[in-house]
Structure formats: structure tokens, C-alpha cells
Write an enzyme that holds these catalytic residues in place. Sequence first.
Site, PDB file in Angstrom:
ATOM      1  N   HIS A   1      -2.829   5.379   4.692  1.00 36.93           N
ATOM      2  CA  HIS A   1      -2.708   4.195   3.797  1.00 36.93           C
ATOM      3  C   HIS A   1      -1.452   3.408   4.308  1.00 36.93           C
ATOM      4  O   HIS A   1      -0.363   4.040   4.307  1.00 36.93           O
ATOM      5  CB  HIS A   1      -2.297   4.606   2.593  1.00 36.93           C
ATOM      6  CG  HIS A   1      -2.270   3.604   1.364  1.00 36.93           C
ATOM      7  ND1 HIS A   1      -1.043   3.633   0.672  1.00 36.93           N
ATOM      8  CD2 HIS A   1      -3.102   2.716   1.212  1.00 36.93           C
ATOM      9  CE1 HIS A   1      -1.240   2.621  -0.061  1.00 36.93           C
ATOM     10  NE2 HIS A   1      -2.303   2.025   0.224  1.00 36.93           N
ATOM     11  N   ARG A   2      -1.769   2.180   4.731  1.00 35.29           N
ATOM     12  CA  ARG A   2      -0.572   1.458   5.487  1.00 35.29           C
ATOM     13  C   ARG A   2       0.202   1.873   6.470  1.00 35.29           C
ATOM     14  O   ARG A   2       1.238   1.663   6.710  1.00 35.29           O
ATOM     15  CB  ARG A   2       0.565   0.790   4.376  1.00 35.29           C
ATOM     16  CG  ARG A   2       0.050   0.309   2.915  1.00 35.29           C
ATOM     17  CD  ARG A   2       1.236  -0.091   1.912  1.00 35.29           C
ATOM     18  NE  ARG A   2       0.748  -0.016   0.744  1.00 35.29           N
ATOM     19  CZ  ARG A   2       1.359  -0.241  -0.469  1.00 35.29           C
ATOM     20  NH1 ARG A   2       2.875  -0.511  -0.255  1.00 35.29           N
ATOM     21  NH2 ARG A   2       1.037  -0.268  -1.671  1.00 35.29           N
TER      22      ARG A   2
ATOM     23  N   GLU B   1      -5.745   2.156   6.989  1.00 33.80           N
ATOM     24  CA  GLU B   1      -5.731   1.070   5.911  1.00 33.80           C
ATOM     25  C   GLU B   1      -4.407   0.099   6.127  1.00 33.80           C
ATOM     26  O   GLU B   1      -3.666   0.742   6.336  1.00 33.80           O
ATOM     27  CB  GLU B   1      -5.894   1.675   4.638  1.00 33.80           C
ATOM     28  CG  GLU B   1      -6.101   0.714   3.295  1.00 33.80           C
ATOM     29  CD  GLU B   1      -4.988  -0.039   2.791  1.00 33.80           C
ATOM     30  OE1 GLU B   1      -5.181  -0.864   1.873  1.00 33.80           O
ATOM     31  OE2 GLU B   1      -3.639   0.463   3.152  1.00 33.80           O
TER      32      GLU B   1
ATOM     33  N   ASP C   1      -2.968  -4.159   5.276  1.00 30.45           N
ATOM     34  CA  ASP C   1      -3.164  -5.251   4.346  1.00 30.45           C
ATOM     35  C   ASP C   1      -2.804  -6.612   4.727  1.00 30.45           C
ATOM     36  O   ASP C   1      -2.246  -6.418   5.489  1.00 30.45           O
ATOM     37  CB  ASP C   1      -2.374  -5.120   2.815  1.00 30.45           C
ATOM     38  CG  ASP C   1      -2.304  -3.731   2.358  1.00 30.45           C
ATOM     39  OD1 ASP C   1      -3.233  -3.472   1.828  1.00 30.45           O
ATOM     40  OD2 ASP C   1      -1.201  -2.968   2.556  1.00 30.45           O
TER      41      ASP C   1
ATOM     42  N   HIS D   1       2.127  -5.770   2.853  1.00 32.27           N
ATOM     43  CA  HIS D   1       1.204  -5.547   1.527  1.00 32.27           C
ATOM     44  C   HIS D   1       1.616  -6.409   0.469  1.00 32.27           C
ATOM     45  O   HIS D   1       0.620  -7.194  -0.132  1.00 32.27           O
ATOM     46  CB  HIS D   1       1.853  -4.030   1.124  1.00 32.27           C
ATOM     47  CG  HIS D   1       1.384  -3.527  -0.433  1.00 32.27           C
ATOM     48  ND1 HIS D   1       2.062  -4.053  -1.487  1.00 32.27           N
ATOM     49  CD2 HIS D   1       0.117  -3.222  -0.569  1.00 32.27           C
ATOM     50  CE1 HIS D   1       1.124  -3.719  -2.374  1.00 32.27           C
ATOM     51  NE2 HIS D   1       0.040  -3.231  -2.025  1.00 32.27           N
TER      52      HIS D   1
ATOM     53  N   GLU E   1      -7.784  -4.621   4.199  1.00 29.44           N
ATOM     54  CA  GLU E   1      -7.863  -5.066   2.883  1.00 29.44           C
ATOM     55  C   GLU E   1      -7.399  -6.320   2.662  1.00 29.44           C
ATOM     56  O   GLU E   1      -6.215  -6.667   3.331  1.00 29.44           O
ATOM     57  CB  GLU E   1      -6.972  -4.020   1.931  1.00 29.44           C
ATOM     58  CG  GLU E   1      -7.105  -4.563   0.346  1.00 29.44           C
ATOM     59  CD  GLU E   1      -6.009  -3.928  -0.613  1.00 29.44           C
ATOM     60  OE1 GLU E   1      -5.722  -2.579  -0.005  1.00 29.44           O
ATOM     61  OE2 GLU E   1      -5.836  -4.281  -1.449  1.00 29.44           O
TER      62      GLU E   1
ATOM     63  N   LYS F   1      -5.529  -9.297   1.138  1.00 25.73           N
ATOM     64  CA  LYS F   1      -4.724  -9.587  -0.072  1.00 25.73           C
ATOM     65  C   LYS F   1      -4.829 -10.830  -0.698  1.00 25.73           C
ATOM     66  O   LYS F   1      -3.804 -11.627  -0.591  1.00 25.73           O
ATOM     67  CB  LYS F   1      -3.427  -9.064   0.259  1.00 25.73           C
ATOM     68  CG  LYS F   1      -3.187  -7.413   0.225  1.00 25.73           C
ATOM     69  CD  LYS F   1      -3.156  -6.949  -1.021  1.00 25.73           C
ATOM     70  CE  LYS F   1      -2.874  -5.631  -0.948  1.00 25.73           C
ATOM     71  NZ  LYS F   1      -3.216  -4.826  -2.126  1.00 25.73           N
TER      72      LYS F   1
ATOM     73  N   ASP G   1      -0.550   8.402   2.025  1.00 28.25           N
ATOM     74  CA  ASP G   1       0.676   8.066   2.659  1.00 28.25           C
ATOM     75  C   ASP G   1       1.200   8.987   3.344  1.00 28.25           C
ATOM     76  O   ASP G   1       1.847   9.053   4.494  1.00 28.25           O
ATOM     77  CB  ASP G   1       1.785   7.716   1.763  1.00 28.25           C
ATOM     78  CG  ASP G   1       1.429   6.656   0.708  1.00 28.25           C
ATOM     79  OD1 ASP G   1       0.602   5.737   1.070  1.00 28.25           O
ATOM     80  OD2 ASP G   1       1.972   6.467  -0.289  1.00 28.25           O
TER      81      ASP G   1
HETATM   82  O1  G3P Z   1      -6.920  -0.075  -0.240  1.00 27.52           O
HETATM   83  C1  G3P Z   1      -6.660   1.036  -0.739  1.00 27.52           C
HETATM   84  C2  G3P Z   1      -5.185   0.545  -1.361  1.00 27.52           C
HETATM   85  O2  G3P Z   1      -4.249   0.148  -0.327  1.00 27.52           O
HETATM   86  C3  G3P Z   1      -5.371  -0.619  -2.515  1.00 27.52           C
HETATM   87  O3  G3P Z   1      -3.981  -0.729  -3.012  1.00 27.52           O
HETATM   88  O4  G3P Z   1      -1.820  -1.970  -3.328  1.00 27.52           O
HETATM   89  O5  G3P Z   1      -1.697  -0.014  -1.799  1.00 27.52           O
HETATM   90  O6  G3P Z   1      -3.155  -2.113  -1.320  1.00 27.52           O
HETATM   91  P1  G3P Z   1      -2.641  -1.262  -2.389  1.00 27.52           P
HETATM   92 MG    MG Z   2      -3.971  -1.689   0.570  1.00 30.14          MG
END
Ligand code: G3P
Ligand code: MG
Length: 248
Positions: A9-10, A36, A38, A51, A111, A113, A230
Site C-alpha cells: 500500500h503506497r 498500490e 495514488d 496520496h 488509484e 484520487k 503497509d
Molecule cells: O486503494 C486502497 C486504498 O489506498 C484507499 O485508501 O486513502 O489509502 O488511498 P487510501
Molecule cells: Mg490509495
Amino acid sequence: MKLTSIFAHRGSKGNRPENTLAAFREALSLEIEGIELDVHMTKDKQLVVIHDETVDRTTNGKGFVKDLTLDEIKELDAGTWFSKEYEGEKIPTLSEVLELVKPSNFTLNIELKNDVFLYEGIEEAVLKEVESYSYIDNVILSSFNHYSIRKCLDLYPTLETGVLFMEGLYKPWEYAKYVGATSIHVYEPAAAYYVQMQEANSIPIRTFTVNKDESIEFFIRNHIDAIFTDYPEKALGIRSQIEREGNK
Ligand code: G3P
Ligand code: MG
């Protein structure tokens, strides 16, 4: 039995500054399946990986991404806020990340945003960028803006897409099909509920952000399609342990 995929994640947000090349390199060094990230759009319509709508939290600068040019964004330090060790890390462009990820077999969840600012033209720009790297078959595009998901599907009908949402909606797999999306990306508490329902298995379910050991274990044991975490290295360890048990 279905093996749960692990998405960093990120990037590896737990031990690297989020959404930087350092975080993505760390993820790529692990035997996991995906990353993943953003995407926002700058004042001069360039795609950048960050993000928040502003650069305030994760850089030494201030202001909305939409009000800064790429040159201005590239001046900023996106590493020191996390640790002095990462001083000099920059906000990457989507292109820089594609360049880094392309030699791998990783699935890239991009993703969009665009649920606060719409960033006119972001769908066309992202798809063009991904196509220019011939990486479209390794991409899952997601957004909390489901009109944008629909637009991406109109532009590229065979695209893998995920509708993002937070709440325990009623039969979201039916809704996803109505939008045309191929999967649901849902907040952990709702996912914990769906994953135990037989009919939810009609569509891939991916859940965010799964960080606690017991939650990681729960979703893997319940064969969810994927978790965003994470701590991808920790998740990999838990998954390996579960696999070893299964092979005994
Ligand atoms: O894409 C899953 C997750 O990343 C969505 O929430 O706020 O971490 O971008 P956020
Ligand atoms: Mg995200």
C-alpha cells in the site's frame, strides 16, 4: 484454494516514505504480487504519485498539487518528513513508477484520487501513460469516483477496475457489475463481513488497509483475493506460515 495476493500500500508505507521510488523499490524486492499507488494531476497536467490533495503532509512544501507545476513539485523533498535517511526522495511521476515497475511482473493498482478535485482529463492521461509502457494488462485502475471508473471503461472496455468504497453496502458485487467494474476494493471492516458470504465470491474482493497480524491472518485464511498492507514483508511471512501449515 485461492492464495491471497499481497499489495504494498503506497509502496512499503510502513518502513519507507509512502508513494516514493524508495517505497516502490522496497516492494519490488519482495515476493509479493502488487503495488498500490495514488495519482493526482499538477497545474500543468502532469501525473504525480502522492496520496493527499496537498503536498503539506509528505513534503517540505505547501499547497495543492493542482496549483503547483511539475517543476515546482520536483523541487520538494518527499523523504525527510519520514526519516532523515530518505532526504532527497522526490514525488515521482506516474511515468517514473511505470519505468521502475515494468521489468517486474507486478500488478500495479493505480488509484485515481479524483474524488475531491475532478482533474479534467486524468482518465485519458493515465490510460495513455500506461499504454505507452505496454503495461495495461498488469494494471488495476480504482477510484472512489465511480463516474471516473465508468469513463475509464468507456475509453478502455477490457480494463481491470475496482470500485472503492468504505461502507458495508448491500451486495456491492451487483453494484460493481452495474458500473462495469471487475472487482470491489473495500475498507477492512466491511470486507471482513463480505468475505464470509458465499455469494460475495462472484467478484474479486480486495481490502485496505490490513496491517494487524490477526487481520492479515484472518483474510488469508478466508481466501480473500487481495489485501493492501503497509507491511508487505510481514504479510508475506504470515502467508508463508499459513501455506506451510497447509502443506503438512
Ligand atoms: O486503494 C486502497 C486504498 O489506498 C484507499 O485508501 O486513502 O489509502 O488511498 P487510501
Ligand atoms: Mg490509495
